[in-house]
Design an enzyme around this catalytic site. Structure first.
Site, PDB file in Angstrom:
ATOM      1  N   SER A 124     -11.042  20.320  -6.252  1.00 12.85           N
ATOM      2  CA  SER A 124      -9.881  20.000  -7.083  1.00 12.85           C
ATOM      3  C   SER A 124     -10.028  18.647  -7.783  1.00 12.85           C
ATOM      4  O   SER A 124     -10.626  17.716  -7.253  1.00 12.85           O
ATOM      5  CB  SER A 124      -8.638  19.969  -6.186  1.00 12.85           C
ATOM      6  OG  SER A 124      -7.559  19.341  -6.840  1.00 12.85           O
ATOM      7  N   TYR A 148      -7.671  19.541 -13.768  1.00 15.20           N
ATOM      8  CA  TYR A 148      -6.302  19.390 -14.261  1.00 15.20           C
ATOM      9  C   TYR A 148      -6.416  18.582 -15.525  1.00 15.20           C
ATOM     10  O   TYR A 148      -6.956  17.476 -15.516  1.00 15.20           O
ATOM     11  CB  TYR A 148      -5.400  18.687 -13.244  1.00 15.20           C
ATOM     12  CG  TYR A 148      -4.794  19.643 -12.254  1.00 15.20           C
ATOM     13  CD1 TYR A 148      -4.202  20.819 -12.704  1.00 15.20           C
ATOM     14  CD2 TYR A 148      -4.813  19.397 -10.901  1.00 15.20           C
ATOM     15  CE1 TYR A 148      -3.660  21.719 -11.809  1.00 15.20           C
ATOM     16  CE2 TYR A 148      -4.266  20.305 -10.004  1.00 15.20           C
ATOM     17  CZ  TYR A 148      -3.692  21.466 -10.475  1.00 15.20           C
ATOM     18  OH  TYR A 148      -3.157  22.363  -9.591  1.00 15.20           O
ATOM     19  N   THR A 174      -7.137  24.874 -14.690  1.00 18.86           N
ATOM     20  CA  THR A 174      -5.896  25.475 -14.171  1.00 18.86           C
ATOM     21  C   THR A 174      -4.814  25.364 -15.232  1.00 18.86           C
ATOM     22  O   THR A 174      -4.523  24.267 -15.720  1.00 18.86           O
ATOM     23  CB  THR A 174      -5.471  24.773 -12.867  1.00 18.86           C
ATOM     24  OG1 THR A 174      -6.528  24.936 -11.929  1.00 18.86           O
ATOM     25  CG2 THR A 174      -4.205  25.382 -12.291  1.00 18.86           C
ATOM     26  N   LYS A 253      -7.737  29.434 -14.751  1.00 20.99           N
ATOM     27  CA  LYS A 253      -7.107  29.839 -13.483  1.00 20.99           C
ATOM     28  C   LYS A 253      -5.591  29.868 -13.665  1.00 20.99           C
ATOM     29  O   LYS A 253      -4.984  28.858 -14.058  1.00 20.99           O
ATOM     30  CB  LYS A 253      -7.478  28.850 -12.378  1.00 20.99           C
ATOM     31  CG  LYS A 253      -6.761  29.062 -11.051  1.00 20.99           C
ATOM     32  CD  LYS A 253      -7.363  28.169  -9.976  1.00 20.99           C
ATOM     33  CE  LYS A 253      -6.690  28.322  -8.637  1.00 20.99           C
ATOM     34  NZ  LYS A 253      -5.439  27.556  -8.519  1.00 20.99           N
ATOM     35  N   HIS A 277      -1.023  30.676  -8.249  1.00 22.66           N
ATOM     36  CA  HIS A 277      -1.090  29.378  -7.578  1.00 22.66           C
ATOM     37  C   HIS A 277      -0.513  29.468  -6.156  1.00 22.66           C
ATOM     38  O   HIS A 277       0.090  28.525  -5.648  1.00 22.66           O
ATOM     39  CB  HIS A 277      -0.334  28.323  -8.393  1.00 22.66           C
ATOM     40  CG  HIS A 277      -0.905  26.937  -8.298  1.00 22.66           C
ATOM     41  ND1 HIS A 277      -1.719  26.392  -9.268  1.00 22.66           N
ATOM     42  CD2 HIS A 277      -0.786  25.986  -7.342  1.00 22.66           C
ATOM     43  CE1 HIS A 277      -2.048  25.152  -8.903  1.00 22.66           C
ATOM     44  NE2 HIS A 277      -1.500  24.878  -7.739  1.00 22.66           N
TER      45      HIS A 277
HETATM   46  C1  LIG Z   1      -1.895  22.690  -0.482  1.00 19.45           C
HETATM   47  C2  LIG Z   1      -2.393  23.347  -1.730  1.00 19.45           C
HETATM   48  C3  LIG Z   1      -2.907  22.562  -2.747  1.00 19.45           C
HETATM   49  C4  LIG Z   1      -3.421  23.157  -3.905  1.00 19.45           C
HETATM   50  N1  LIG Z   1      -4.007  22.383  -4.856  1.00 19.45           N
HETATM   51  C5  LIG Z   1      -4.539  22.960  -5.958  1.00 19.45           C
HETATM   52  C6  LIG Z   1      -5.242  22.185  -6.905  1.00 19.45           C
HETATM   53  O1  LIG Z   1      -5.399  20.983  -6.757  1.00 19.45           O
HETATM   54  N2  LIG Z   1      -5.717  22.815  -7.994  1.00 19.45           N
HETATM   55  C7  LIG Z   1      -5.562  24.175  -8.210  1.00 19.45           C
HETATM   56  O2  LIG Z   1      -6.003  24.704  -9.228  1.00 19.45           O
HETATM   57  N3  LIG Z   1      -4.944  24.938  -7.287  1.00 19.45           N
HETATM   58  C8  LIG Z   1      -4.449  24.366  -6.165  1.00 19.45           C
HETATM   59  N4  LIG Z   1      -3.838  25.153  -5.231  1.00 19.45           N
HETATM   60  C9  LIG Z   1      -3.769  26.611  -5.431  1.00 19.45           C
HETATM   61  C10 LIG Z   1      -5.019  27.323  -4.841  1.00 19.45           C
HETATM   62  O3  LIG Z   1      -6.163  27.063  -5.589  1.00 19.45           O
HETATM   63  C11 LIG Z   1      -4.826  28.840  -4.827  1.00 19.45           C
HETATM   64  O4  LIG Z   1      -4.474  29.292  -6.111  1.00 19.45           O
HETATM   65  C12 LIG Z   1      -3.763  29.279  -3.824  1.00 19.45           C
HETATM   66  O5  LIG Z   1      -3.874  28.531  -2.634  1.00 19.45           O
HETATM   67  C13 LIG Z   1      -3.906  30.764  -3.530  1.00 19.45           C
HETATM   68  O6  LIG Z   1      -2.917  31.202  -2.654  1.00 19.45           O
HETATM   69  P1  LIG Z   1      -3.208  31.464  -1.081  1.00 19.45           P
HETATM   70  O7  LIG Z   1      -3.795  30.218  -0.539  1.00 19.45           O
HETATM   71  O8  LIG Z   1      -1.869  31.750  -0.510  1.00 19.45           O
HETATM   72  O9  LIG Z   1      -4.144  32.631  -1.013  1.00 19.45           O
HETATM   73  C14 LIG Z   1      -3.347  24.570  -4.055  1.00 19.45           C
HETATM   74  C15 LIG Z   1      -2.830  25.352  -3.021  1.00 19.45           C
HETATM   75  C16 LIG Z   1      -2.367  24.761  -1.866  1.00 19.45           C
HETATM   76  C17 LIG Z   1      -1.853  25.647  -0.748  1.00 19.45           C
HETATM   77  O1  LIG Z   2       0.024  21.268  -4.859  1.00 18.20           O
HETATM   78  C1  LIG Z   2      -0.498  22.002  -5.682  1.00 18.20           C
HETATM   79  O2  LIG Z   2      -0.389  23.244  -5.617  1.00 18.20           O
HETATM   80  C2  LIG Z   2      -1.252  21.468  -6.790  1.00 18.20           C
HETATM   81  O3  LIG Z   2      -1.935  22.242  -7.378  1.00 18.20           O
HETATM   82  C3  LIG Z   2      -1.214  20.063  -7.252  1.00 18.20           C
HETATM   83  C4  LIG Z   2      -1.240  19.798  -8.593  1.00 18.20           C
HETATM   84  C5  LIG Z   2      -1.226  18.496  -9.061  1.00 18.20           C
HETATM   85  C6  LIG Z   2      -1.175  17.452  -8.192  1.00 18.20           C
HETATM   86  C7  LIG Z   2      -1.146  17.708  -6.858  1.00 18.20           C
HETATM   87  C8  LIG Z   2      -1.188  19.021  -6.379  1.00 18.20           C
END
Ligand SMILES: Cc1cc2nc3c(=O)[nH]c(=O)nc-3n(C[C@H](O)[C@H](O)[C@H](O)COP(=O)(O)O)c2cc1C
Ligand SMILES: O=C(O)C(=O)c1ccccc1
Length: 380
Positions: A124, A148, A174, A253, A277
């Site tokens: 990320s 991002y 994303t 994404k 997401h």
């Molecule tokens: C705690 C957390 C942080 C996440 N941070 C990001 C991120 O920084 N960038 C991003 O594209 N998706 C982020 N996601 C989304 C994940 O890439 C993914 O789309 C999502 O976790 C899929 O759902 P699932 O974990 O329930 O299968 C985050 C998800 C979680 C749970």
């Molecule tokens: O928490 C998240 O799901 C996430 O994608 C995110 C996006 C920007 C900053 C911090 C977390």
């Protein structure tokens, strides 16, 4: 990866004296015991009333695999090819930001575990360790970089360049998080890990970002990150421009609508990830497995289609492949493994998920991922 199908792992788990959770539900419960309430809440929760978070899981239950037998599945080849590269498994690790809220070793632990099992890791933008630190920790194991978009686009281009130089193999832009979803759990806990500095590693190591700072104290850095990450102006022109700036494949994404998939192809995008997401952005949106068939139909075989949000089991992987995905991303369960036991915890989760996926392919009648795409699925 081609391996004999002897149910070794199943028997090993039966005879093992070690205690480690198997299912995603047990992993979640164990993680809850291990880390503080706000960090756990941040990881588990979805936006709004969590309708989409629940649907992501429930929707998989509506699809049933109709297996075919009497094929020789003694050897299951789980490998896939994407953008001219061969990867060992039909899944990658989803980008999850700010992993230090879960465990001190954060992305270092996760990327090392991924390397050990030949699972590609998507890092990320808002990670707790930088692109370069993760690259060193995980050696030449395959990695993609999730971007991002920054309001100052030169920061975006700079991070993409750093990822290229560090050997990352693709860029995942994303598109569903240009602002935060309405996350009540975090409001309840008064918790924003971004504001606490857990996601700053890639910014404070970026020369372009640093050059924009008037002051370099903690508060100024955080304000600048927050301002950069909020970018509701993001549009297709940015995608076309990004495409010109990098030689790496670009995936979008967060695609849920078939017309967006068509526009992605017209913008020269190399792949798409059907995702909501993990139910964290707009509550009420379609589950990603329900969105997949229409998107896959629109795309045909023009570019790869990946999927995440709700992948918990080997059978979920089979369903996604059969409904038109080329690969999937695995998310929250590995984060729970990290919470429970750091790198070892992620390794245990991966080991079981890899074996369950292999068994699920074999028992569906598919000796490889290509064959899985022809598995018959019915919806109830
Ligand atoms: C705690 C957390 C942080 C996440 N941070 C990001 C991120 O920084 N960038 C991003 O594209 N998706 C982020 N996601 C989304 C994940 O890439 C993914 O789309 C999502 O976790 C899929 O759902 P699932 O974990 O329930 O299968 C985050 C998800 C979680 C749970
Ligand atoms: O928490 C998240 O799901 C996430 O994608 C995110 C996006 C920007 C900053 C911090 C977390």
């Amino acid at each position: 990866m081609t391996t004999g199908q002897k149910n070794d792992s199943f028997i090993e788990n039966i005879v093992s004296s070690e205690v480690f959770p198997f299912s995603a539900e047990e992993l979640e419960a164990a993680a809850k015991e291990k880390i503080d309430t706000a960090a756990f809440g941040y990881t588990r929760s979805g936006a709004g009333g969590e309708e989409t978070l629940r649907k992501n899981i429930a929707s998989f239950d509506k699809y049933s695999i109709v297996p075919k037998y009497l094929n020789d599945v003694s050897v299951v080849d789980t490998s896939i090819e994407l953008f001219g590269r061969t990867y060992a498994h039909p899944f990658l690790l989803a980008p999850v930001g700010m992993l230090k809220i879960t465990h001190e070793d954060a992305e270092i632990a996760v990327s090392k575990a991924a390397a050990k099992y030949h699972v590609p890791y998507i890092q990320s933008t808002v990670s707790s360790y930088s692109i370069e630190e993760v690259a060193v920790a995980s050696g030449n194991s395959p990695k993609w970089f999730q971007l991002y978009w920054s309001n100052n686009e030169n920061i975006s281009y700079s991070m993409v360049k750093r990822a290229e130089e560090a050997g990352y193999e693709a860029i995942v832009l994303t598109i569903d998080t240009f602002m935060f979803g309405w996350r009540e759990e975090d409001m309840r806990n008064r918790f924003s890990p971004l504001r606490e500095g857990y996601g700053k590693a890639n910014y404070i190591t970026d020369n372009v970002f640093l050059s924009t700072l008037a002051h370099d104290d903690h508060d100024s850095v955080i304000q600048e990150i927050l301002q950069n990450i909020y970018h509701p102006t993001l549009n297709w022109k940015h995608v076309a421009e990004l495409k010109k700036r990098t030689s790496l494949p670009i995936l979008l994404k967060g695609v849920l609508h078939p017309s967006d998939a068509r526009l992605a192809i017209e913008s020269g995008v190399d792949g798409i990830i059907v995702s909501n997401h993990g139910g964290r952005q707009l509550d009420g949106v379609i589950s990603s497995i329900d969105a997949l068939p229409a998107v896959a139909k629109e795309v045909g075989r023009e570019i790869p289609v990946l999927l995440d949000s709700g992948i918990r089991r080997g059978a979920d992987v089979v369903k996604a492949l059969a409904l038109g995905a080329d690969a999937v991303l695995y998310g929250r369960p590995y984060v729970y493994g990290l919470a429970i036991a750091g790198q070892t915890g992620v390794e245990k989760v991966l080991e079981n998920f890899i074996q369950e996926t292999k068994v699920s392919l074999a028992l569906s009648g598919a000796a490889n991922v290509q064959a899985a795409r022809n598995i018959h699925i019915v919806k109830s």
